[in-house]
Write a protein that holds these residues in place. Structure first.
Motif, short mmCIF file in Angstrom:
data_model
loop_
_atom_site.label_atom_id
_atom_site.label_comp_id
_atom_site.label_asym_id
_atom_site.label_seq_id
_atom_site.Cartn_x
_atom_site.Cartn_y
_atom_site.Cartn_z
N PHE A 1 -1.20 4.77 1.66
CA PHE A 1 -1.11 3.51 2.38
C PHE A 1 -1.41 2.34 1.43
O PHE A 1 -2.28 2.44 0.56
N SER A 2 -0.71 1.26 1.61
CA SER A 2 -0.76 0.16 0.65
C SER A 2 -1.99 -0.72 0.79
O SER A 2 -2.34 -1.43 -0.15
N SER A 3 -2.67 -0.70 1.94
CA SER A 3 -3.81 -1.61 2.14
C SER A 3 -4.93 -0.88 2.86
O SER A 3 -4.69 0.08 3.60
N PRO A 4 -6.18 -1.36 2.67
CA PRO A 4 -7.31 -0.77 3.41
C PRO A 4 -7.13 -0.88 4.92
O PRO A 4 -7.59 0.00 5.67
N GLY A 5 -6.50 -1.95 5.39
CA GLY A 5 -6.29 -2.09 6.82
C GLY A 5 -5.40 -0.98 7.38
O GLY A 5 -5.66 -0.45 8.47
N GLU A 6 -4.36 -0.61 6.64
CA GLU A 6 -3.50 0.48 7.09
C GLU A 6 -4.25 1.81 7.07
O GLU A 6 -4.04 2.65 7.95
N GLN A 7 -5.11 2.00 6.09
CA GLN A 7 -5.90 3.22 6.04
C GLN A 7 -6.82 3.31 7.26
O GLN A 7 -6.93 4.37 7.89
N THR A 8 -7.48 2.20 7.59
CA THR A 8 -8.39 2.19 8.74
C THR A 8 -7.63 2.46 10.03
O THR A 8 -8.08 3.24 10.90
N LYS A 9 -6.47 1.86 10.17
CA LYS A 9 -5.66 2.08 11.36
C LYS A 9 -5.22 3.53 11.47
O LYS A 9 -5.20 4.12 12.56
#
Length: 454
Positions: A392-400
């Motif tokens: 995933f490209s961003s920490p936000g996508e990882q958290t989601k």
């Protein structure tokens, strides 16, 4: 005047051989001179051809193959002998429905006989071009109906195709890739294999069941089963895989890799002579049912199969998991695990790249379930999810994505619990045991995450 001897000429005396002179002995015209210059047939020169062929009847096929290496002349005599009716009767054993050769001691099998016959023809045709070797081989074997794709009336109970495969494996062992391409093209031309494959993959599931079974047996028995090296197996597997159109590969290209009990786009499982339909979409299966398919996927993913890219293999797995309808997620995940870490990660990562995070979360849930059922280490599933998160490209996508995983655990537990409360269980209470394993899987999965975090 007449001489006292009664002759009018002088007789030249015959030269005597000196015992101590090696050169004079070689120049003598004595009775041993003919035996010193035997032809390429050796002592067989004094035998009529009919007697020579009678001698061959007392030799085993292995002995005849050894004899073929004595000289080019003997090899050419053996080539003619093999093509004669007597040679055909002697060498082309066709007792394919009885694995033991009649009249042989020591339990010699038909497979061993054709392995020796393959070595014999390999040696006899050693000096011929590949095209001529194949034509001669076809001429010798063309009268054997069980060697043909549609030749045997009972292919499931016949060893003919296996014998043909063993014969070809010995004959072509050591040939370069170009020669093997010619062998494959020659077999396709004889059996009309590409057209038959296209007919199966373009038909409705179940409408060409007999033809599909014959093609599957032919590909497995003739092209794949007898190779020992992965590179050889990968070569022949990719030859079959490139034949159908891309959208049809998932339905048929792995057909020869499946165990004998399988049929690819029908997904049949033979059990005690009966056909159990839709095995992969009705209930969890075991490792033995998927192991052959997983090994084929590994071969296609290896660098030895140069024609297949990682995207090709992943697309194939994706397409395969919806034939004839969408598989149970547990079966899909079990296939991924058996296919190896590289295939499993690449498949999961492709879901992350394409934005299918919800589907990926459900795959992670069933990844933990299979690990729990099969007693795999749960830390493997945790590390696999860690690697996928990095895609995933961003920490936000990882958290989601991690939220999707937790929600998927909750939804799957509730679905199983609802089925139990509604009484939708079989006699073995499989749903209850699935729920039991899933709760344990979730606990062990989170335990590994906590240990990693602490």
């Amino acid at each position: 005047m007449t001489s006292p001897a009664g002759t009018s000429y002088t007789v030249t005396p015959q030269q005597k051989c000196r015992r101590r002179s090696r050169h004079s002995r070689q120049s003598c015209g004595g009775p041993d001179a003919g035996s010193q210059s035997l032809s390429a047939l050796g002592y067989f020169q004094i035998l009529p051809l009919e007697i020579f062929e009678m001698v061959l009847n007392y030799l085993s096929v292995k002995d005849i193959s050894t004899l073929s290496m004595v000289s080019k002349t003997i090899s050419s005599h053996l080539v003619r002998y093999i093509s004669t009716p007597a040679g055909n009767r002697r060498l082309l054993v066709q007792d394919f429905h009885n694995l033991e050769l009649p009249g042989e001691t020591g339990g010699g099998s038909v497979l061993e006989h054709y392995r020796s016959l393959g070595l014999l023809l390999k040696r006899c045709t050693l000096l011929l071009p590949t095209r001529d070797r194949l034509k001669y081989t076809h001429k010798v074997l063309s009268e054997v109906p069980c060697f043909k794709l549609n030749g045997c009336p009972s292919p499931l109970h016949c060893s003919g195709l296996q014998c043909y495969g063993v014969f070809l494996q010995i004959l072509t062992a050591g040939w370069d890739e170009l020669e093997c391409h010619r062998v494959f093209n020659f077999l396709c031309e004889l059996s009309n294999l590409p057209r038959k494959v296209q007919a199966v993959v373009s038909s409705k599931p179940g409408s060409a069941r007999k033809l599909e079974t014959r093609i599957r047996l032919y590909c497995r028995s003739v092209l794949l089963n007898h190779w020992l090296h992965r590179s050889d197996l990968a070569f022949w597997l990719t030859q079959r895989g490139l034949s159908p159109p891309p959208r049809s590969q998932a339905r048929f290209s792995l057909c020869p890799s499946l165990p004998p009990a399988w049929s690819p786009h029908l997904l049949l499982h033979y059990r005690s002579g009966r056909v159990v339909w839709q095995k992969m979409i009705e209930g969890p299966t075991d490792e033995s049912s998927l192991k052959g398919l997983a090994e084929a996927i590994k071969l296609l993913y290896d660098t030895e199969a140069r024609e297949w890219t990682a995207d090709d293999v992943i697309s194939l797995v994706d397409e395969l998991s919806v034939v004839p309808r969408e598989w149970l997620m547990e079966n899909n995940v079990r296939l991924l695990i058996l296919s190896g870490n590289s295939v499993c990660f690449t498949f999961l990562a492709s879901k992350a790249v394409s934005g299918r995070a919800l589907e990926l979360a459900r795959l992670v849930v069933f990844l933990t379930l299979v690990c729990e059922k099969e007693l795999y280490c749960m830390d493997w599933a945790v590390h696999m999810m860690q690697k996928v998160c990095q895609v995933f490209s961003s920490p936000g996508e990882q958290t989601k994505f991690l939220q999707h995983v937790e929600n998927a655990f909750a939804h799957t537990v509730m679905d199983m619990l609802q089925d139990i409360l509604a009484g939708e269980q079989d006699d073995e209470n499989s749903t209850f045991f699935d729920l039991f394993h899933l709760v344990n899987a979730q606990a062990n999965f989170h335990k590994e995450i906590l240990c990693l975090a602490m």
